[in-house]
Design a protein around this motif. Sequence first.
Motif, mmCIF file in Angstrom:
data_model
loop_
_atom_site.group_PDB
_atom_site.id
_atom_site.type_symbol
_atom_site.label_atom_id
_atom_site.label_comp_id
_atom_site.label_asym_id
_atom_site.label_seq_id
_atom_site.Cartn_x
_atom_site.Cartn_y
_atom_site.Cartn_z
ATOM 1 N N ASN A 28 0.828 -1.211 0.000
ATOM 2 C CA ASN A 28 0.000 0.000 0.000
ATOM 3 C C ASN A 28 0.865 1.266 0.000
ATOM 4 N N LEU A 29 1.885 1.254 -0.851
ATOM 5 C CA LEU A 29 2.784 2.402 -1.008
ATOM 6 C C LEU A 29 2.831 2.791 -2.482
ATOM 7 N N SER A 30 3.215 4.019 -2.738
ATOM 8 C CA SER A 30 3.326 4.476 -4.122
ATOM 9 C C SER A 30 4.538 3.833 -4.789
ATOM 10 N N ASN A 31 4.526 3.796 -6.113
ATOM 11 C CA ASN A 31 5.681 3.281 -6.850
ATOM 12 C C ASN A 31 6.923 4.086 -6.503
ATOM 13 N N SER A 32 6.766 5.390 -6.367
ATOM 14 C CA SER A 32 7.893 6.256 -6.034
ATOM 15 C C SER A 32 8.515 5.874 -4.691
ATOM 16 N N LYS A 33 7.681 5.605 -3.705
ATOM 17 C CA LYS A 33 8.181 5.232 -2.380
ATOM 18 C C LYS A 33 8.871 3.870 -2.437
ATOM 19 N N ILE A 34 8.301 2.919 -3.181
ATOM 20 C CA ILE A 34 8.919 1.596 -3.333
ATOM 21 C C ILE A 34 10.296 1.743 -3.970
ATOM 22 N N ILE A 35 10.399 2.539 -5.021
ATOM 23 C CA ILE A 35 11.690 2.745 -5.698
ATOM 24 C C ILE A 35 12.683 3.394 -4.748
ATOM 25 N N SER A 36 12.228 4.354 -3.961
ATOM 26 C CA SER A 36 13.101 5.006 -2.982
ATOM 27 C C SER A 36 13.644 3.992 -1.978
ATOM 28 N N ILE A 37 12.785 3.122 -1.491
ATOM 29 C CA ILE A 37 13.202 2.093 -0.531
ATOM 30 C C ILE A 37 14.215 1.147 -1.179
ATOM 31 N N LEU A 38 13.940 0.724 -2.414
ATOM 32 C CA LEU A 38 14.843 -0.201 -3.103
ATOM 33 C C LEU A 38 16.207 0.425 -3.365
ATOM 34 N N VAL A 39 16.231 1.702 -3.711
ATOM 35 C CA VAL A 39 17.510 2.386 -3.949
ATOM 36 C C VAL A 39 18.302 2.469 -2.653
ATOM 37 N N GLU A 40 17.642 2.821 -1.550
ATOM 38 C CA GLU A 40 18.342 2.889 -0.265
ATOM 39 C C GLU A 40 18.883 1.521 0.139
ATOM 40 N N GLU A 41 18.107 0.466 -0.091
ATOM 41 C CA GLU A 41 18.572 -0.882 0.227
ATOM 42 C C GLU A 41 19.791 -1.254 -0.615
ATOM 43 N N ALA A 42 19.755 -0.903 -1.908
ATOM 44 C CA ALA A 42 20.885 -1.211 -2.793
ATOM 45 C C ALA A 42 22.139 -0.466 -2.341
ATOM 46 N N LEU A 43 22.010 0.801 -1.985
ATOM 47 C CA LEU A 43 23.161 1.576 -1.513
ATOM 48 C C LEU A 43 23.672 1.036 -0.180
ATOM 49 N N SER A 44 22.764 0.568 0.656
ATOM 50 C CA SER A 44 23.157 -0.014 1.932
ATOM 51 C C SER A 44 23.948 -1.297 1.723
ATOM 52 N N VAL A 45 23.495 -2.139 0.807
ATOM 53 C CA VAL A 45 24.204 -3.390 0.519
ATOM 54 C C VAL A 45 25.610 -3.110 0.010
ATOM 55 N N ARG A 46 25.777 -2.046 -0.745
ATOM 56 C CA ARG A 46 27.096 -1.683 -1.269
ATOM 57 C C ARG A 46 27.970 -1.001 -0.214
ATOM 58 N N GLY A 47 27.419 -0.721 0.957
ATOM 59 C CA GLY A 47 28.195 -0.103 2.019
ATOM 60 C C GLY A 47 28.328 1.402 1.875
ATOM 61 N N ILE A 48 27.446 2.007 1.101
ATOM 62 C CA ILE A 48 27.529 3.440 0.835
ATOM 63 C C ILE A 48 26.585 4.232 1.734
ATOM 64 N N PHE A 49 25.472 3.615 2.124
ATOM 65 C CA PHE A 49 24.408 4.326 2.823
ATOM 66 C C PHE A 49 23.981 3.521 4.042
ATOM 67 N N ASN A 50 23.767 4.201 5.161
ATOM 68 C CA ASN A 50 23.297 3.552 6.383
ATOM 69 C C ASN A 50 21.799 3.810 6.503
ATOM 70 N N LYS A 51 20.996 2.752 6.346
ATOM 71 C CA LYS A 51 19.536 2.910 6.402
ATOM 72 C C LYS A 51 19.059 3.363 7.774
ATOM 73 N N ILE A 52 19.770 2.987 8.821
ATOM 74 C CA ILE A 52 19.345 3.329 10.181
ATOM 75 C C ILE A 52 19.479 4.829 10.425
ATOM 76 N N THR A 53 20.637 5.395 10.055
ATOM 77 C CA THR A 53 20.862 6.821 10.287
ATOM 78 C C THR A 53 20.355 7.677 9.142
ATOM 79 N N GLY A 54 20.172 7.074 7.962
ATOM 80 C CA GLY A 54 19.733 7.832 6.794
ATOM 81 C C GLY A 54 20.835 8.700 6.220
ATOM 82 N N LYS A 55 22.092 8.283 6.445
ATOM 83 C CA LYS A 55 23.225 9.090 5.985
ATOM 84 C C LYS A 55 24.244 8.230 5.254
ATOM 85 N N VAL A 56 25.110 8.896 4.506
ATOM 86 C CA VAL A 56 26.211 8.220 3.826
ATOM 87 C C VAL A 56 27.117 7.617 4.891
ATOM 88 N N THR A 57 27.626 6.397 4.642
ATOM 89 C CA THR A 57 28.476 5.743 5.638
ATOM 90 C C THR A 57 29.814 6.460 5.763
#
Length: 122
Positions: A28-57
């Motif tokens: 029950n989320l917009s496509n835009s929100k889903i894409i945003s979540i997926l991008v953050e997850e991808a950056l987190s997996v690469r070690g670039i972004f911390n999903k917990i803090t919402g900041k660059v690692t």
Amino acid sequence: MPTKKKRVGFIPREDVMKIIDKLSTENNLSNSKIISILVEEALSVRGIFNKITGKVTQSYLDINDSSGSETFKISANSGNHNNSSKTTLLRQANQDSFDLQTYKKFLSFLKFQEMMDKYNTR
């Protein structure tokens, strides 16, 4: 309504769009929100972004500050990234994060076990 946030155009492959639509409906989320979540997850997996803090690692910032010229290479054909000089450090940072999370879970388990022991002796 105007917004100060930058926008990104995205034209997904047909199968990817089907997945996004399904996730959008299921959550029950917009496509835009889903894409945003997926991008953050991808950056987190690469070690670039911390999903917990919402900041660059910090490890990513340290690498870029020290070298300046090195960047993450992304292959448009395969979707894989090539980053030989940074991969080891980022894997270590991810492993350290995983180890810390695992350790915290283990401590919680020990506390739970202690509580259960007290409950069973009453």
